[in-house]
Design a protein around this motif. Structure first.
Motif, short mmCIF file in Angstrom:
data_model
loop_
_atom_site.label_atom_id
_atom_site.label_comp_id
_atom_site.label_asym_id
_atom_site.label_seq_id
_atom_site.Cartn_x
_atom_site.Cartn_y
_atom_site.Cartn_z
N LEU A 1 -49.12 -7.40 2.13
CA LEU A 1 -47.92 -6.56 2.08
C LEU A 1 -48.16 -5.20 2.73
CD1 LEU A 1 -46.66 -7.35 -1.53
CD2 LEU A 1 -45.45 -7.87 0.60
N LEU A 2 -49.37 -4.69 2.56
CA LEU A 2 -49.69 -3.38 3.16
C LEU A 2 -49.94 -3.49 4.65
CD1 LEU A 2 -52.04 -2.01 0.36
CD2 LEU A 2 -49.70 -1.28 0.85
N LEU B 1 -45.48 0.94 -2.69
CA LEU B 1 -46.18 -0.21 -3.26
C LEU B 1 -47.58 0.14 -3.74
CD1 LEU B 1 -46.56 -3.24 -3.85
CD2 LEU B 1 -47.29 -3.50 -1.46
N TRP C 1 -39.60 -7.42 5.06
CA TRP C 1 -40.57 -6.97 4.05
C TRP C 1 -40.04 -7.20 2.63
CZ3 TRP C 1 -41.87 -3.89 -0.03
CH2 TRP C 1 -43.24 -3.67 -0.23
N SER C 2 -38.81 -6.78 2.38
CA SER C 2 -38.26 -6.96 1.03
C SER C 2 -38.05 -8.44 0.71
CB SER C 2 -36.95 -6.19 0.87
OG SER C 2 -36.02 -6.58 1.87
N SER D 1 -42.83 -2.26 7.62
CA SER D 1 -41.62 -2.19 6.79
C SER D 1 -40.42 -2.60 7.63
CB SER D 1 -41.44 -0.77 6.23
OG SER D 1 -40.33 -0.72 5.38
N TYR E 1 -40.16 -10.75 1.57
CA TYR E 1 -41.48 -11.22 1.13
C TYR E 1 -41.68 -10.91 -0.36
CZ TYR E 1 -42.54 -11.63 6.12
OH TYR E 1 -42.53 -11.98 7.45
N SER F 1 -41.00 -0.67 -2.57
CA SER F 1 -40.86 -0.55 -1.12
C SER F 1 -42.23 -0.49 -0.49
CB SER F 1 -40.06 0.71 -0.75
OG SER F 1 -40.79 1.87 -1.13
N ARG F 2 -42.26 -0.62 0.81
CA ARG F 2 -43.53 -0.54 1.53
C ARG F 2 -44.20 0.79 1.28
NH1 ARG F 2 -47.52 0.38 3.83
NH2 ARG F 2 -48.43 -0.58 5.68
N SER F 3 -43.42 1.86 1.12
CA SER F 3 -43.99 3.20 0.99
C SER F 3 -44.52 3.49 -0.41
CB SER F 3 -42.94 4.25 1.36
OG SER F 3 -41.81 4.15 0.51
#
Length: 689
Positions: free
Chosen positions: A262-263, A301, A271-272, A267, A274, A297-299
């Motif tokens: 995920l990292l 997580l 991404w969401s 984004s 996944y 969110s990606r930011s």
């Protein structure tokens, strides 16, 4: 009149070529009728009257005209099937129109055909049609079928998994008699519900409805993500689970690697999605399932993973399981999260349950483990959980090695406890002042002189490697399966400064000296930075784990043996004693005798009897006598070392180890006076580790 199936088969008709409607009660009877009529007539299917590209269902007049043409073209008796499937798609008024069309065919009496029709279609024919046997009702029980449901989608969102166009739909076996079951209808450029289509057909038009009803996507994805995902699913013809799993990578769909993946992923529009996939696939009782259960969110997580979720579960019944999973996943991530560990520690400083989460091996965690350990009652040894989290700290506290003298072993055991606790007792201060080095200990000079003559043997000097670290090095070596040929505790020269403790060895066989321990003694973990004791000691232990052990291992690639020793040790307790106002600053006449050489020793002043606070050593080559401070007192030198001191006469300053590592396996070592053999030490290690 209603006929049984057997009676119907025996009927004779005045005009066998007249059109008739045969009304069946259930699909079983319909199949029997079809088998009977198909043996004596040609089959005309309703679906065959539709064009392949019919995206709008033809209305009854058009359909019946197409049927008429096919029947007429045969030139013989026809049996028509599929009317009920067609009727099932229509609104009520269109069904009425179809029945009217059938009546017209019966009234015209020109078509040579039998039309199979279900009683469930509620055909409305006047009694005269039955009296004339233009409409024949077959007796039988009603049949429970799965309710018909047709989901209609635009080919923009769905391209496979259904029937494109009405012809493909009506060609299904389930539509030949009374229709049943769930079906997908795909129509090109569908944007709105079609007129005259009944309730059996549900036109699914909105992207969110398409996602939910066709792809089973129940996530609250934003419109951009949803449209992008639906487009990809339509192009690939795959289910959402399969497509996303392939894009995410099957090998990452587990609690250990999902965070890393995920990292790594940008984004982007998927991404969401996944996150939705992982919520479905990962165990519900896993730590990461808790992390991604809410808004993520990606930011944010990584922060949720390292800090906020961990804080929320530290007192949970499954906390140890969560901590282990978290550590494994963060280890797989690799880097860039230690600042978040700092934040987690800051939020849980007073919570004892947080200890199990300090298991990622970062420097920050080790410092915190040491801080927490300093608050424990270490007189019973290091608690097991601390050793599991920080094995090298457990090595430091090992009591397997006996120092060859019970009193010395007891001294260093308590010394290590006090050092880590950052405290000191009056009794230990007195003990350190009065303790006399056992006469059984040889000098380092004598032992090194014997070893220096052994062939293919290298020397590694670790500056300030005092006897307190002997258990640490032995335990670490044992955990790594390294071969130890012999070891001993020896005495360094007084004053315990490097300048008085030079070690002679053949230069080609001398490994680069390690000065890191001594640098920490003088400057702390980072020079020119104020540092807490836990940070300094964590760095010292790290240095032994890496620099010292690596230097030994490298030496054994080039030599049969590596001898590890030190010029002197150091004392942490002298600094602690001063901080607690228990360390005495000895009187000194600076005007007469000048500035002392060091805090722990100086040149003996002339004409004064040595006080009991000092030991005395004469160096003929220097023609100087030195006074060396006993215990934890100090001289009034300007400045001061903040962390540890050396130069004095305490055991931790003047006793150093000599350890001989061997490239070859050691089967048995003769006992040295007061020492155990390697085999005995190894057996004891294996019993406690």
């Amino acid at each position: 009149m209603t006929y049984t199936m057997n009676r119907y088969l025996q009927l004779t008709f005045s005009n066998p070529r007249s059109p008739r409607v045969i009304v069946y009660p259930n699909n079983t009877v319909a199949a029997q009728l079809f088998n009977h009529h198909s043996n004596v007539a040609n089959v005309v299917r309703v679906a065959a009257c539709l064009a392949d590209d019919d995206m709008v269902l033809p209305m009854p007049n058009r359909l019946m005209n197409a049927l008429d043409a096919k029947i007429a073209a045969l030139g013989c008796r026809a049996v028509v099937v599929g009317l009920d499937g067609y009727i099932s798609l229509l609104k009520a008024d269109a069904v009425t129109a179809l029945i009217s069309e059938l009546r017209n065919r019966l009234d015209a009496n020109v078509l040579n055909a039998d039309y199979l029709l279900s009683v469930q279609s509620k055909p409305d024919f006047a009694p005269r049609y039955q009296e004339s046997r233009s409409v024949v009702m077959i007796d039988g029980s009603a049949e429970e079928l799965e309710q018909l449901s047709v989901q209609a989608y635009s080919d923009k969102w769905v391209k496979t998994g259904g029937h494109i166009g009405y012809k493909a739909l009506l060609s299904q076996n389930a539509f030949q008699y009374e229709p049943f079951g769930e079906h997908t209808l795909i129509l090109k450029d569908l944007t709105e519900p079609q007129a005259e289509i009944g309730n059996a057909v549900n036109f699914v038009l909105g992207t969110r409805d398409v996602a939910t009803e066709h792809y089973g996507i129940d996530a609250n994805l934003d419109d951009t993500t949803l449209e992008f995902l639906l487009t990809k699913l339509a192009e690939s013809g795959k289910t959402a689970d399969v497509y996303l799993a392939e894009e995410f990578g099957a090998k990452y769909s587990n609690v250990r690697l999902a965070l890393k993946r995920l990292l790594e992923l940008p984004s982007d529009n998927l991404w969401s999605a996944y996150i939705w996939l992982l919520r479905r696939r990962l165990p519900g009782d896993s730590y990461i399932a808790k992390v991604i259960s809410g808004e993520v969110s990606r930011s944010n997580l990584l922060r949720k993973y390292v800090v906020s979720t961990a804080v929320s579960v530290i007192s949970d019944a499954n906390a140890n399981q969560y901590a282990a999973e978290r550590s494994e996943a963060l280890t797989a991530v690799g880097a860039n999260y230690e600042s978040l560990i700092v934040e987690f520690i800051g939020q849980t400083t007073e919570n004892s349950d947080a200890l199990s989460f300090l298991n990622c091996g970062t420097t920050t965690e080790r410092i915190e483990i040491l801080r927490r350990a300093s608050l424990e009652d270490l007189s019973y040894g290091l608690p097991k959980q601390y050793g599991e989290l920080f094995p090298t700290l457990a090595d430091y506290f090992s009591t397997t090695f006996d120092y060859g003298d019970e009193a010395v072993a007891a001294y260093f055991k308590e010394y290590r406890q006090l050092k880590v606790s950052n405290t000191i007792t009056d009794s230990f201060i007195e003990w350190a002042f009065n303790f006399v080095v056992p006469t059984t200990y040889r000098t380092r000079h004598a032992v090194i002189a014997e070893l220096a003559g052994q062939p293919d043997t290298a020397l590694l000097v670790v500056d300030a490697f005092g006897a307190e670290y002997m258990p640490l090095l032995l335990a670490m070596a044992n955990r790594r399966g390294m071969n130890i040929e012999s070891w001993a505790i020896v005495t360094a020269n007084l004053p315990t400064e490097t300048v008085f403790n030079t070690i002679e060895w053949d230069k080609p066989r001398t490994l680069p000296e390690i000065r890191r321990v001594d640098n920490i003694v003088h400057d702390g973990a980072a020079k020119h930075e104020a540092s807490i004791p836990e940070r300094n000691f964590a760095e010292t232990l790290r240095m032994f784990e890496t620099e010292v052990m690596n230097r030994i291992a490298d030496g054994l690639t080039r030599f049969d043996r590596v001898v590890v020793t030190a010029d002197h040790g150091a004392t942490r307790l002298a600094v602690i004693a001063r901080s607690e106002n228990k360390g005495v600053t000895l009187p000194w006449d600076k005007k007469r005798d000048g500035e002392p050489k060091d805090w722990r020793y100086t040149i003996a002043p002339a004409g004064i009897v040595r006080p009991p606070e000092f030991e005395s050593e004469y160096f003929p080559d220097r023609k100087e006598t030195y006074w060396i401070v006993r215990g934890y007192n100090r001289l009034p030198k300007q400045g001061g070392k903040l962390y540890e001191l050396h130069g004095g006469a305490t055991l931790e300053e003047r006793l150093v180890p000599v350890i001989v590592f061997s490239k070859n396996a050691v089967t048995q070592v003769p006992k040295q006076p007061g020492k155990k053999t390697t085999a005995e030490i190894v057996d004891e290690f294996e019993g406690i580790i």
